[in-house]
Design an enzyme around this catalytic site. Structure first.
Site, PDB file in Angstrom:
ATOM      1  N   PHE A  78      22.692  -9.262 -86.659  1.00 34.62           N
ATOM      2  CA  PHE A  78      23.880  -9.230 -85.822  1.00 34.62           C
ATOM      3  C   PHE A  78      23.789 -10.285 -84.720  1.00 34.62           C
ATOM      4  O   PHE A  78      22.794 -10.346 -83.990  1.00 34.62           O
ATOM      5  CB  PHE A  78      24.033  -7.863 -85.135  1.00 34.62           C
ATOM      6  N   ASP A  79      24.834 -11.089 -84.593  1.00 32.08           N
ATOM      7  CA  ASP A  79      25.020 -11.877 -83.389  1.00 32.08           C
ATOM      8  C   ASP A  79      25.277 -10.905 -82.234  1.00 32.08           C
ATOM      9  O   ASP A  79      25.631  -9.744 -82.464  1.00 32.08           O
ATOM     10  CB  ASP A  79      26.208 -12.817 -83.600  1.00 32.08           C
ATOM     11  N   LEU A  80      25.113 -11.387 -81.003  1.00 28.96           N
ATOM     12  CA  LEU A  80      25.313 -10.510 -79.846  1.00 28.96           C
ATOM     13  C   LEU A  80      26.684 -10.744 -79.208  1.00 28.96           C
ATOM     14  O   LEU A  80      27.585  -9.913 -79.323  1.00 28.96           O
ATOM     15  CB  LEU A  80      24.194 -10.743 -78.828  1.00 28.96           C
TER      16      LEU A  80
END
Length: 219
Positions: free
Chosen positions: A9-11
């Site tokens: 996951f990107d943040l």
């Protein structure tokens, strides 16, 4: 449908709506460097990619000035900016269900690892993630961050991985690493930008991420 066991996951723009703190810290750094950029809408397109890249490509800063500006940005971001932030609705529910299904969750972000870990703790979602792979002080590219994240899983088939992010850097980095991707349109990248990056899937909401991953939300 392919079953993905390791989810990256990107943040910013994927787990959290973080632009307020990032933009204010960006403005602070630019002012310190003698650049006045009062309009937030001029900066929102820069949320996501490494700050160093933006300073060089859009503001023409040389390496020494880039280092100074990054220092100013991190100063304000550490004190205030990282908390001018909120989770997207239903993200905790999605993470909870994925862990119930024994998925391995990883954050892969262009933020410094320490900042990313602090944000996850602040929102009390840090326990869902097995690894946090962030940028180093020099500012890794997103492709480098993703490649580093995969090193934690030697021998695992690339078909087991998927990257979830909101900017073309996420999608291109995933493709370069040989893994699938979900482009989320509710973040900071435009639909056109994301489509041009050719993701495996496109999700317009957290609910659509759930449908792609074939999980049911915890109520």
């Amino acid at each position: 449908m392919t079953t993905y066991n390791i989810l990256l996951f990107d943040l910013d723009g994927t787990l959290t709506e973080s632009h307020i703190g990032i933009i204010k810290s960006f403005q602070f750094a630019l002012r310190k460097m003698g650049i006045d950029e009062p309009k937030a809408e001029n900066l929102i397109k820069h949320v996501g990619p490494p700050f160093q890249e933006t300073l060089n490509n859009f503001y023409g800063m040389q390496p020494a000035d880039v280092d100074k500006a990054v220092g100013f940005f991190r100063q304000r971001f550490k004190e205030k900016g990282m908390f001018e932030n909120e989770l997207y609705p239903r993200i905790p529910s999605l993470l909870e269900k994925l862990k119930q299904e024994d998925k391995t969750l990883v954050v892969a972000t262009s933020k410094l690892t320490a900042f990313a870990e602090g944000i996850l703790r602040y929102f009390k979602i840090d326990h869902y993630f097995d690894y946090v792979e962030g940028s180093n002080l020099e500012g890794n590219t997103k492709a480098e961050v993703i490649q580093q994240a995969l090193i934690h899983f030697p021998g695992v088939d690339k078909k087991d991985f998927i990257m979830i992010g909101d900017r073309n850097h996420d999608i291109i980095g995933a493709r370069n690493a040989g893994i699938d991707s979900i482009a989320v349109t509710y973040g900071y990248g435009s639909v056109e930008e994301l489509k041009n990056a050719q993701p495996t899937f496109i999700a317009n909401s957290v609910e659509e991420i759930e449908r792609i991953l074939n999980v049911s939300f915890v109520k």
